[in-house]
Design an enzyme around this catalytic site. Structure first.
Site, PDB file in Angstrom:
ATOM      1  CB  SER A  36      -0.946   0.012   1.212  1.00 41.60           C
ATOM      2  OG  SER A  36      -0.214  -0.010   2.425  1.00 41.60           O
ATOM      3  CG  HIS A  74      -4.187  -1.822  -0.831  1.00 43.65           C
ATOM      4  ND1 HIS A  74      -4.712  -0.557  -0.694  1.00 43.65           N
ATOM      5  CD2 HIS A  74      -3.735  -2.175   0.405  1.00 43.65           C
ATOM      6  CE1 HIS A  74      -4.563  -0.146   0.554  1.00 43.65           C
ATOM      7  NE2 HIS A  74      -3.980  -1.108   1.235  1.00 43.65           N
ATOM      8  CE  LYS A  81      -7.461  -0.095   2.210  1.00 47.65           C
ATOM      9  NZ  LYS A  81      -7.805  -0.362   3.594  1.00 47.65           N
TER      10      LYS A  81
END
Length: 418
Positions: A204, A232, A263
């Site tokens: 990240s 992610h 996310k």
């Protein structure tokens, strides 16, 4: 009783009373923050969104601002179907469960979101946690305990490290994204010991991806089980948007996939999916699952709806990749130092020489109407200061153009680019 020469504040905090101030270990950080704020800059870690207008825009201190630091990769937070599902669940089931999943905290919606996850990932089992952090904390600490070994990338997320410490396993780190170092360190461990290799699809901070195909092969060679964190990567990697592990073609060799709803899914919560035949026993022994109140009905309803829509989001995925490649190429052409040579994910990191420059650049962007994340140690590798951009499938072509113009203006004003 107040001592001579001591203020009431001293007495309240225990100063001059023989008690050690347990917060004194943070004095250097407090002084650094105060010195920074004394220069007149805004606090990069205390931004308030006064109003959120869309997945890509908000009002901050009265100014319309483009959001480039939210992890809202697929732009699902304002999807009409997602919002409608949350409102309906709020009306039908109330505001919260007030209980753990193993007691009164499993509603129809919790089973529905787990079914959505199983359909999305094509797995037999899915287990939902109250946060993504707790998903890593719970899975890792339960799978590997005293006498076992956890082998992890040195740049792993804090939740992964915390899961290791809670489980009391032996921790073995390998150099970031080094297949050779992973192989070497696994080869030094006892053949009969329990081993769990933990990898992240996308890291990240810099937005780089792991060489999962090679790493999974090495882990299998040494008889280790494998957990991949796709926080992610979910939504826009792979044919079905399952993550980097799907794109790498190693889905059949990975034992556990951990992810988050905060996310691409656009809400809050965490999960683990697996085909392991003994997986369901984890609901009885995983402490961060057993001893935490379950997600509110409105949250699991929005998550389930979002996940099912992500199964058919090919156009969104294509536009997100277009945005990422364009922004990366544009920033590189302007002369910024980036965390990766090419656009590897929806995260683009701009590396800056020191904290003062990073803060000046961050504030220069915010004053123009662009919000990005500023990151510093210990969140970043030692000595690294950066601005982190997180692109969204809902960013328009026009917005990406505006973003590049703002970066050029702030970069020249701060001397970051010529």
């Amino acid at each position: 009783m107040k001592q001579d020469g001591a203020t009431s504040e001293d007495v309240r905090l225990g100063h001059n009373s023989g008690r050690k101030d347990l917060l004194s270990k943070f004095d250097a950080l407090i002084a650094e923050r105060e010195a920074l704020l004394d220069t007149g800059v805004r606090d990069p870690f205390a931004i308030v969104m006064d109003q959120v207008l869309s997945p890509t825009e908000a009002v901050i201190r009265g100014k319309r601002t483009i959001l480039l630091g939210t992890y809202n990769y697929m732009g699902m937070t304002f999807d009409p179907d997602v919002i409608a599902a949350g409102k309906q669940a709020l009306d039908e089931f109330g505001s919260g469960t007030t209980g753990s999943r193993v007691l009164n905290g499993t509603y129809q919606g919790h089973k529905e979101v787990e079914e959505a996850l199983k359909d999305f990932y094509g797995t037999e089992h899915a287990m939902v946690f109250s946060t993504g952090y707790q998903a890593n904390l719970g899975m890792i600490s339960t799978l590997a305990g005293k006498g076992d070994y956890i082998i992890l990338d040195a740049d792993s997320h804090a939740s992964i490290y915390d899961g290791c410490w809670l489980g009391d396993a032996e921790i073995v780190r390998f150099r970031h994204n080094s297949v050779e170092d992973l192989d070497k360190r696994l080869g030094r461990l006892p053949a009969e010991a329990g081993k769990l290799v933990i990898l992240e699809g996308v890291y990240s901070m810099l937005g780089d991806i792991a060489p999962l195909k090679e790493m999974v092969a090495v882990a299998r060679k040494h008889g280790a089980m494998i957990l991949v964190d796709e926080a992610h990567g979910m939504g826009f990697f792979g044919e079905h948007g399952r993550g980097v592990f799907e794109e790498a073609g190693v889905a059949d060799d990975v034992d556990f996939v951990v992810g988050t709803f905060s996310k691409s899914v656009g809400t809050v919560g965490g999960f683990c999916v697996s085909n392991h035949p003994k997986f369901e026993v984890l609901r009885l022994v995983c402490r961060p699952y057993v001893f935490t109140a379950s997600l509110p009905p409105s949250v699991v309803a929005t998550a389930a709806t979002s996940i099912r829509k992500l199964m058919h989001a090919g156009d969104k995925r294509a536009h997100l990749w277009k945005n990422s490649r364009r922004l990366h190429a544009g920033l590189k052409e302007l002369g910024f130092t980036l965390g990766t040579q090419t656009a590897q994910s929806a995260i683009i990191a701009i590396i800056l020489p020191d904290m003062e420059t990073a803060v000046a650049m961050w504030q220069g962007l915010l004053e123009q109407g662009l919000y990005v994340n500023m990151a510093r140690p210990p969140a970043t590798p030692a000595g690294m200061f950066l601005l982190r951009c997180s692109l969204c499938a809902a960013h328009s072509d026009e917005q990406v153009g505006e973003i590049l113009t703002m970066f050029e203006t702030a970069g020249r004003a701060t001397g970051c680019i010529g």
